[in-house]
Design a protein around this motif. Structure first.
Motif, PDB file in Angstrom:
ATOM      1  N   LEU A   1      49.424  25.755  14.736  1.00 14.32           N
ATOM      2  CA  LEU A   1      49.645  24.457  15.384  1.00 14.32           C
ATOM      3  C   LEU A   1      49.628  23.347  14.343  1.00 14.32           C
ATOM      4  O   LEU A   1      50.504  22.478  14.342  1.00 14.32           O
ATOM      5  N   LEU A   2      48.656  23.389  13.435  1.00 12.77           N
ATOM      6  CA  LEU A   2      48.577  22.323  12.438  1.00 12.77           C
ATOM      7  C   LEU A   2      49.808  22.316  11.548  1.00 12.77           C
ATOM      8  O   LEU A   2      50.308  21.251  11.171  1.00 12.77           O
ATOM      9  N   GLU A   3      50.315  23.480  11.226  1.00 10.22           N
ATOM     10  CA  GLU A   3      51.520  23.535  10.399  1.00 10.22           C
ATOM     11  C   GLU A   3      52.694  22.909  11.152  1.00 10.22           C
ATOM     12  O   GLU A   3      53.453  22.111  10.600  1.00 10.22           O
TER      13      GLU A   3
ATOM     14  N   VAL B   1      51.723  21.723  22.734  1.00  6.29           N
ATOM     15  CA  VAL B   1      51.238  22.623  21.673  1.00  6.29           C
ATOM     16  C   VAL B   1      52.292  23.671  21.328  1.00  6.29           C
ATOM     17  O   VAL B   1      52.656  23.867  20.162  1.00  6.29           O
ATOM     18  N   GLU B   2      52.795  24.332  22.368  1.00 13.57           N
ATOM     19  CA  GLU B   2      53.741  25.421  22.130  1.00 13.57           C
ATOM     20  C   GLU B   2      55.017  24.891  21.479  1.00 13.57           C
ATOM     21  O   GLU B   2      55.592  25.522  20.596  1.00 13.57           O
ATOM     22  N   THR B   3      55.460  23.697  21.912  1.00 15.75           N
ATOM     23  CA  THR B   3      56.660  23.108  21.337  1.00 15.75           C
ATOM     24  C   THR B   3      56.487  22.886  19.842  1.00 15.75           C
ATOM     25  O   THR B   3      57.380  23.205  19.045  1.00 15.75           O
ATOM     26  N   LEU B   4      55.326  22.339  19.479  1.00 13.25           N
ATOM     27  CA  LEU B   4      55.089  22.040  18.064  1.00 13.25           C
ATOM     28  C   LEU B   4      54.992  23.329  17.241  1.00 13.25           C
ATOM     29  O   LEU B   4      55.426  23.367  16.087  1.00 13.25           O
ATOM     30  N   CYS B   5      54.442  24.370  17.846  1.00  8.47           N
ATOM     31  CA  CYS B   5      54.408  25.649  17.147  1.00  8.47           C
ATOM     32  C   CYS B   5      55.833  26.174  16.950  1.00  8.47           C
ATOM     33  O   CYS B   5      56.164  26.722  15.895  1.00  8.47           O
ATOM     34  N   ALA B   6      56.665  25.984  17.977  1.00 13.33           N
ATOM     35  CA  ALA B   6      58.041  26.461  17.871  1.00 13.33           C
ATOM     36  C   ALA B   6      58.763  25.781  16.714  1.00 13.33           C
ATOM     37  O   ALA B   6      59.605  26.397  16.049  1.00 13.33           O
TER      38      ALA B   6
ATOM     39  N   ARG C   1      63.613  23.314  24.058  1.00 15.29           N
ATOM     40  CA  ARG C   1      63.232  22.426  25.165  1.00 15.29           C
ATOM     41  C   ARG C   1      61.725  22.408  25.308  1.00 15.29           C
ATOM     42  O   ARG C   1      61.061  23.416  25.088  1.00 15.29           O
ATOM     43  N   GLY C   2      61.205  21.225  25.658  1.00 15.56           N
ATOM     44  CA  GLY C   2      59.752  21.031  25.709  1.00 15.56           C
ATOM     45  C   GLY C   2      59.083  22.067  26.589  1.00 15.56           C
ATOM     46  O   GLY C   2      59.579  22.409  27.652  1.00 15.56           O
ATOM     47  N   ARG C   3      57.950  22.555  26.116  1.00 13.97           N
ATOM     48  CA  ARG C   3      57.271  23.634  26.832  1.00 13.97           C
ATOM     49  C   ARG C   3      56.156  23.130  27.733  1.00 13.97           C
ATOM     50  O   ARG C   3      55.376  23.898  28.271  1.00 13.97           O
ATOM     51  N   GLY C   4      56.069  21.812  27.855  1.00 16.02           N
ATOM     52  CA  GLY C   4      54.950  21.268  28.629  1.00 16.02           C
ATOM     53  C   GLY C   4      55.187  21.302  30.120  1.00 16.02           C
ATOM     54  O   GLY C   4      54.247  21.366  30.902  1.00 16.02           O
ATOM     55  N   GLY C   5      56.429  21.256  30.535  1.00 14.29           N
ATOM     56  CA  GLY C   5      56.671  21.270  31.968  1.00 14.29           C
ATOM     57  C   GLY C   5      58.020  20.689  32.343  1.00 14.29           C
ATOM     58  O   GLY C   5      58.725  21.195  33.194  1.00 14.29           O
ATOM     59  N   ALA C   6      58.402  19.600  31.652  1.00 20.03           N
ATOM     60  CA  ALA C   6      59.647  18.939  32.035  1.00 20.03           C
ATOM     61  C   ALA C   6      60.863  19.583  31.377  1.00 20.03           C
ATOM     62  O   ALA C   6      61.982  19.443  31.860  1.00 20.03           O
ATOM     63  N   GLY C   7      60.678  20.284  30.270  1.00 16.09           N
ATOM     64  CA  GLY C   7      61.784  20.960  29.616  1.00 16.09           C
ATOM     65  C   GLY C   7      62.780  20.036  28.965  1.00 16.09           C
ATOM     66  O   GLY C   7      63.971  20.331  28.881  1.00 16.09           O
TER      67      GLY C   7
ATOM     68  N   LYS D   1      48.385  29.124  28.088  1.00 12.53           N
ATOM     69  CA  LYS D   1      48.965  29.576  26.823  1.00 12.53           C
ATOM     70  C   LYS D   1      48.417  28.808  25.625  1.00 12.53           C
ATOM     71  O   LYS D   1      48.073  29.398  24.610  1.00 12.53           O
ATOM     72  N   ASP D   2      48.330  27.471  25.773  1.00 14.51           N
ATOM     73  CA  ASP D   2      47.893  26.646  24.644  1.00 14.51           C
ATOM     74  C   ASP D   2      46.469  27.003  24.232  1.00 14.51           C
ATOM     75  O   ASP D   2      46.122  26.937  23.064  1.00 14.51           O
ATOM     76  N   ARG D   3      45.667  27.365  25.231  1.00 13.57           N
ATOM     77  CA  ARG D   3      44.289  27.774  24.952  1.00 13.57           C
ATOM     78  C   ARG D   3      44.240  28.826  23.850  1.00 13.57           C
ATOM     79  O   ARG D   3      43.435  28.736  22.926  1.00 13.57           O
ATOM     80  N   TYR D   4      45.129  29.830  23.950  1.00 12.40           N
ATOM     81  CA  TYR D   4      45.065  30.925  22.973  1.00 12.40           C
ATOM     82  C   TYR D   4      45.535  30.479  21.597  1.00 12.40           C
ATOM     83  O   TYR D   4      45.000  30.897  20.573  1.00 12.40           O
TER      84      TYR D   4
END
Lengths: 661, 576
Positions: free
Chosen positions: A286-288, A394-399, A235-241, A274-277
């Motif tokens: 992230l690019l991957e 960012v976190e979603t794409l890393c996941a 589920r999306g990590r940006g806020g809405a899930g 979180k995305d900052r780190y």
């Protein structure tokens, strides 16, 4: 273009042309923000020459550029000092003393502090010699190391409000060392954050098995990748899930228009950092993730919309993109797959609303970040340049990278059903050890998070309240009880009666508790906090960040802020709590985007859950405004209006009540 | 049959406030509600502009049919689909109707939403209605009646914004009244193609403005004033002149070019205060140009001719109408055929032109023409043909060689002395290469006009006529649409409606009788002019009738030389 008096150096113009090249030839307007950034970096501020020059350069009207300059607070129309300091004003930093930082700094350096600007943005105060300038800005997304300041482009963490002068003497970033992972953590995405000897270059990443998952992905079919993501339950990590796989499946496999992927790196929900780190310390991860997602979605172009306050992050990402190009992880025919993908960085300029996906798209198109109405502008159908677009955090794409690595089914075993995987929870506020923690979703309770991982409440105080998912989430009171339906392993459901400490940190539990997991920013408030002060700080944020497009949020957010401010100044009247609540009720659910809820929920929940504190600040009674003689209802129903005898008609009085005229 | 089938296919069943209606596919929900008799309040929505959905006034409850396991709508006891209502209110200005959709426009939630939005719109509004030009036609006032609160809960200071901003030469802006609906911004961008307006700053401090170096000065700028639902944008010309509720509104058309935009003329006690566009999708949509809109000041010009006059050998002296007509007839009857020229005008109504033709026929006049009038046109509404009724003139006067073709011949014949009598109807012979001296040397120069000028001071008989807002009649626009002018004000002084003057002149010359009303003139025309067959003045209606294809018109107007254009333009009455 020669009408302007400012000469644009050839090198600057070359860089501008390069920036314009990042966007489709017909969409030059998108380059407006990049050009404004370049201009400001060179000339320090945006004057009218800049507005007309850039407008002409992009084939636009000057008003199109002026609209942007005044919308985005990072763009300034007046000269700042040689050293410009941005002090974060938002909740976690304010609780840690950012207002003292501002006051002490101005006192120590003799800067005359301006308190009010011309418009909605905070004013910039410049020292007499023009060397120093300082301003309040909204959340810098480093709440775990509050209070923070940006000195020019460099971040200073844990600024001591009592020794602020060194701010102006130190031009290097002051980053605080990160602690070791906590035993309760389950680190996947944050595996490399704070890791010893870890560098952001591609060699370090490749030595650690980097880009193997991209290699794996390009051998998979695209449907398989989408299906893996669906299976993972991510589920999306940006806020809405919102379920990521479902979002992806909105893109038709035979789509004729170009498909765009946008990485939402506009992290700006107060309490979230979180995305900052990821961006600063593990950009290749992230690019991957982006490359894999682009491949799955047939998106040949991806934009990383990074918030303007991350200038270093933008540079790190740009370097990483270059490296990835050199290794053919990006660019033409990546890894011989026949698939081309380009990734570009697009910097925001200090507008929270750009985190809303359609606001982000408008901003990326070079406009004011006014969110679009849905329907019809669902990004997956009519997104960037009216093409199908997927916007992921960012976190979603890393996941996504890790889902490819371990397989969707295995990923889904992490966390709890419907709340799968790991997520990064950011804890800030009144705790001993604020910071980020990557946890399996729902496998850690609020109590564990606050008392074990974050070291408990500061200075031995007691917990008063928690804002569990970024400042827009509804506040939870420490002594509340939550009735949650919980599924047992045998499939039956029981209703559990939980304290705040027992609340599992997952989407569904926090939603059932009447709040939300949101962006994962947990702000802890101890028993010394005045809830009206806290709410006023939040209200000030939302009043500043409301884009102003639709009526309820534009007018309501500022109204709520004015009320809480007056209450703090001792002018609260007994009606105020009720008024606050109804304003919130009139905003939530009635606006174009979710900002309406974001700005209404804090007020609604604070007033509802801490009535005694609000009543204490609302003791005055105002003489109510004179009521109208008749209400509109009475006026329309004539029977209600009492007839009175004509005052100066002697004949009437003489005739008496039975008179017939 | 096939057509019927496709029609049936594209109609959607929609429930509005409990009643099922059918609407064609593509109907906006807000328009569907209107068709069902429910007006949903709105500020930002305008049917001719894009829908940003930002004012939130049109929030309603919406629902879609509940689907059964077979993916078909479940039907209720009444055989109609059961509707799943959405929890959140929805705007109805940006969505099209769908099959089985349900809409509630009068529920408690909807009422609450409207009251909420109304309150928000007014908290920072200056509430200066007593001195606001929009008062009386302000949508804030309008919806306040239904959804406004009697008192205000707002105890704070209002946001300060710029007042009396000159956005351009014709539009004044009060930012504190602005509700940021963006209609004006969208109009400039989408219709006028002049992207000068925009919003600066943010949130509640957002301000409508133009870039300091550019002005809202396009020829359509005043449409933003019409569009503005509140008193933010006001017409610099009309501002503070008249309370709008005193205005009498007369449906008419603009006569400043061949487009013939439909208008409302706002008047009080025989004074025209403003013109605003009237919707007609076949002509001008909802717009008109500033040039046409403001081109009414000459009706009150200083040099308006107020009395019929004759030349008594020394000077022009006022005289009664009967004598003036008698003199004119007498003078015209001295000659016939090639000795008389009639310079008519493309600004005359069909009825006037018809009577002119009758006069010409009676006198055997061959030298008859109108003066072409050209200016710069655009791709929006303004036509380069500035005569409002050149099409009618070509049709009725039978100008086979095109309007203006005979003008140089007429000038030549005046110079050579062949023409002894000149009848000028609303046109200035001095602009056609005829000198003042030649005019004075004429045996007779009968002029009918609105304003006195260098030519008609040499007239032997001067007949004061009426301006476009003072008369009735019909015109055919450049695209062949027959439209009606209506009398909004009475002509000043002793000026008369042109058709009456011409009718009297015709009768004095011994021509046809039996014309008592302008309807009689039209009846005669409809009997003889095929495009007018079966029509009457009243049948034309408020929106006009398409009567001819432009290519059917006798001949396209000849392009005059640049010099002619310049001269014709100089003769344009401005009065300003």
């Amino acid at each position: 273009m020669d009408s302007t008096s400012t000469r644009v150096p050839a090198e600057l113009e070359r860089r501008m042309d390069e920036a314009i090249g990042h966007y489709p030839p017909d969409e030059k307007r998108s380059a407006a923000l990049p050009l404004l950034h370049l201009w400001q970096e060179h000339f320090d501020f945006i004057n009218d020459d800049a507005v007309t020059w850039i407008a002409a350069k992009l084939g636009l009207q000057p008003i199109n550029i002026l609209e942007l300059v005044t919308f985005y607070p990072m763009l300034r129309e007046k000269c700042a000092g040689k050293m410009h300091i941005r002090v974060c004003r938002t909740l976690s930093c304010a609780m840690a003393g950012s207002y003292q930082v501002m006051e002490n700094f101005c006192a120590a350096t003799g800067i005359q502090r301006k308190t009010a600007g011309d418009g909605i943005h905070a004013p910039i105060s410049v020292s007499a010699d023009g060397n120093l300038s300082i301003e309040f800005v909204e959340c810098l997304a480093s709440c775990g190391t509050a209070p923070v300041c940006m000195v020019n482009d460099k971040l200073h963490e844990n600024v001591d409000p009592n020794s602020v002068v060194d701010l102006s003497e130190n031009r290097e970033s002051r980053i605080v060392n990160r602690p070791e992972p906590h035993p309760l953590e389950h680190r996947i995405i944050f595996k490399n954050i704070g890791r010893k000897n870890w560098k952001t270059d591609i060699k370090t990443y490749l030595d650690d098995g980097g880009y193997d998952d991209l290699r794996k992905a390009i051998k998979m079919s695209r449907t398989d990748i989408v299906n893996e993501v669906k299976t993972s339950g991510l589920r999306g990590r940006g806020g809405a899930g919102f379920p990521c796989g479902v979002k992806w499946s909105f893109i038709k496999p035979d789509e004729k228009k170009p498909v765009y992927l946008i990485c939402n790196a506009d992290e700006s929900e107060p309490g979230t950092f979180k995305d900052r780190y990821i961006i600063h310390e593990d950009p290749h991860q992230l690019l991957e993730g982006i490359a894999i997602s682009c491949f799955a979605l047939r998106a040949r172009t991806a934009y990383i919309y990074i918030r303007g306050e991350f200038p270093e992050g933008a540079k790190i990402l740009e370097r990483a993109i270059e490296e990835a190009h050199e290794h053919n992880f990006l660019g033409r025919n990546i890894l011989g797959s026949g698939f081309d993908v380009d990734v570009y960085i697009h910097r925001g300029a200090g507008a929270y609303i750009c985190g809303e996906e359609t606001g982000l798209i408008e901003s990326l198109e070079g406009k004011r970040a006014y969110p679009r109405i849905k329907p019809p502008y669902f990004p997956a159908v009519l997104g960037l340049y009216m093409c199908p677009t997927i916007v992921n955090n960012v976190e979603t794409l890393c996941a996504v990278k890790h889902i490819i690595a371990m397989g969707g089914a295995k990923y889904a075993q992490l966390g709890r059903p419907n709340n799968t995987g790991t997520r990064i929870v950011c804890v800030s506020g009144d705790v001993e050890r604020p910071g980020y923690f990557e946890i399996e979703v729902g496998k850690v309770t609020m109590g564990q998070l606050i008392y074990e991982m974050a070291g408990g409440i500061k200075w031995g105080r007691r917990l008063k309240a928690v804002i569990p998912g970024g400042s827009s989430a509804k506040v939870l009171r420490a002594d509340e009880r939550f009735k949650l339906k919980q599924k047992q392993p045998d499939g039956s459901t029981i209703e559990a009666d939980l304290s705040i400490d027992e609340l599992p940190m997952d989407f569904d539990s926090l939603a059932a508790a009447g709040s939300m997991a949101g962006s994962g920013g947990v702000i802890v408030l101890d028993d010394s906090r005045d809830m009206v002060w806290v709410l006023n700080n939040i209200n000030e944020f939302y009043a500043h960040e409301s884009c102003g497009q639709c009526t309820p949020c534009r007018e309501g957010s500022l109204w709520m802020k004015k009320i809480t401010e007056r209450m703090l100044d001792g002018g609260g009247v007994t009606e105020d709590p009720r008024t606050l609540k109804t304003i919130g009720d009139n905003i939530a659910g009635r606006t174009i985007c979710a900002f309406g809820e974001a700005c209404a929920w804090p007020t609604q929940s604070f007033v509802e859950k801490f009535p005694e504190e609000f009543a204490r600040h609302a003791r005055k009674s105002i003489p109510p405004p004179l009521p109208p003689e008749y209400t509109p209802e009475e006026l329309t129903e004539r029977d209600h209006i009492p007839t009175s005898p004509l005052a100066r008609d002697p004949g009437w009085e003489k005739a008496g009540a039975d008179a017939v005229i | 049959m096939a057509e019927e089938k496709s029609n049936a296919h594209s109609m959607f069943n929609v429930q509005v406030d409990g009643v099922w209606h059918q609407f064609p596919k593509g109907t906006r929900v807000i328009e569907a509600c209107a068709q069902a008799g429910v007006y949903v309040p709105r500020y930002c929505y305008h049917k001719k502009l894009s829908s940003p959905g930002n004012c939130r006034m049109c929030l309603i409850e919406m629902g879609m049919p509940r689907m059964g396991p077979d993916r078909k709508p479940e039907l209720g006891a009444d055989g109609k689909p059961i509707i799943n209502w959405m929890a959140r209110p929805q705007i109805c200005c940006a969505q099209d109707v769908a099959e089985g959709m349900g809409v509630r426009t009068n529920s408690p939630l909807v009422e609450e939403c409207r009251k909420g939005v109304m309150e928000f719109l007014l908290i920072n509004h200056p509430l200066d209605c007593p001195i606001c030009d929009q008062a009386g036609e302000c949508e804030l006032q309008e919806f306040s009646v239904e959804y406004g609160a009697a008192g205000s809960r707002f105890l704070e200071n209002k946001v300060k914004k710029p007042k009396a901003v000159q956005l351009g030469p014709r539009v004044t802006l009060d930012d504190e009244r602005c509700i940021l609906c963006s209609r004006c911004v969208r109009f400039c961008n989408e219709i006028a193609k002049d992207d000068v307006l925009g919003f600066v700053d943010r949130g509640s401090h957002t301000v409508l403005t133009a870039h300091p170096g550019t002005r809202l000065e396009n020829n359509y700028s005043l449409n933003t004033v019409d569009l503005c639902p509140v008193g933010a944008l006001t017409s610099t010309d009309f501002r503070f002149k008249m309370r709008v509720w005193f205005l009498k509104e007369t449906k008419s058309i603009c006569t400043s070019c061949a487009t013939g935009c439909n208008t409302l003329i706002g008047t009080r006690e025989d004074i025209v205060y403003r013109q605003t566009p009237r919707e007609n999708d076949d002509v001008n949509s909802c717009w008109m140009c500033d040039y046409g809109r403001l081109n009414f000041k000459y009706l009150e010009a200083e040099n308006r001719i107020l009395e019929p006059k004759i030349f008594d050998g020394e000077e022009l002296t006022s005289i009664d109408w009967k004598s003036a007509i008698g003199h004119a007839a007498l003078q015209l009857r001295q000659f016939s055929g090639w000795n008389i020229a009639i310079i008519a005008s493309g600004r005359m109504t069909n009825e006037e032109l018809w009577l002119t033709r009758k006069i010409a026929d009676l006198l055997g006049v061959r030298y008859i023409d109108i003066v072409p009038r050209f200016g710069e046109g655009d791709d929006i509404l303004l036509s380069k043909h500035r005569n409002p009724n050149a099409t009618g003139a070509r049709l009725i006067l039978g100008l086979d060689e095109g309007p203006g073709a005979k003008l140089s011949a007429i000038a030549q014949a005046v110079r050579s002395g062949e023409i002894r009598v000149l009848l000028a109807l609303g046109e200035n012979p001095l602009n056609l290469g005829i000198s003042a001296e030649q005019l004075t040397n004429m045996s007779a120069f009968v002029a009918m006009d609105i304003l006195s000028n260098a030519a008609n001071e040499h007239a032997t008989v001067l007949l004061p006529a009426s301006g476009f807002a003072e008369k009735r009649g019909s015109m055919i626009n450049g695209k062949g649409r027959l439209q009606r002018l209506n009398r909004a004000v009475r002509p000043p002084g002793n000026a008369r409606d042109d058709w009456e003057i011409l009718r009297d002149l015709l009768q004095a010359l011994g021509g046809s009788n039996g014309i008592y009303m302008i309807e009689d003139v039209f009846r005669q025309m409809s009997a003889e002019i095929p495009p007018f067959a079966d029509l009457t003045l009243s049948k034309i209606g408020d929106l006009g009738v398409h009567v001819m294809k432009v290519d059917e018109s006798p001949r396209p107007p000849t392009e005059p030389k640049a010099k002619d254009i310049e001269q014709a333009e100089k003769s344009r009455p401005t009065g300003r």
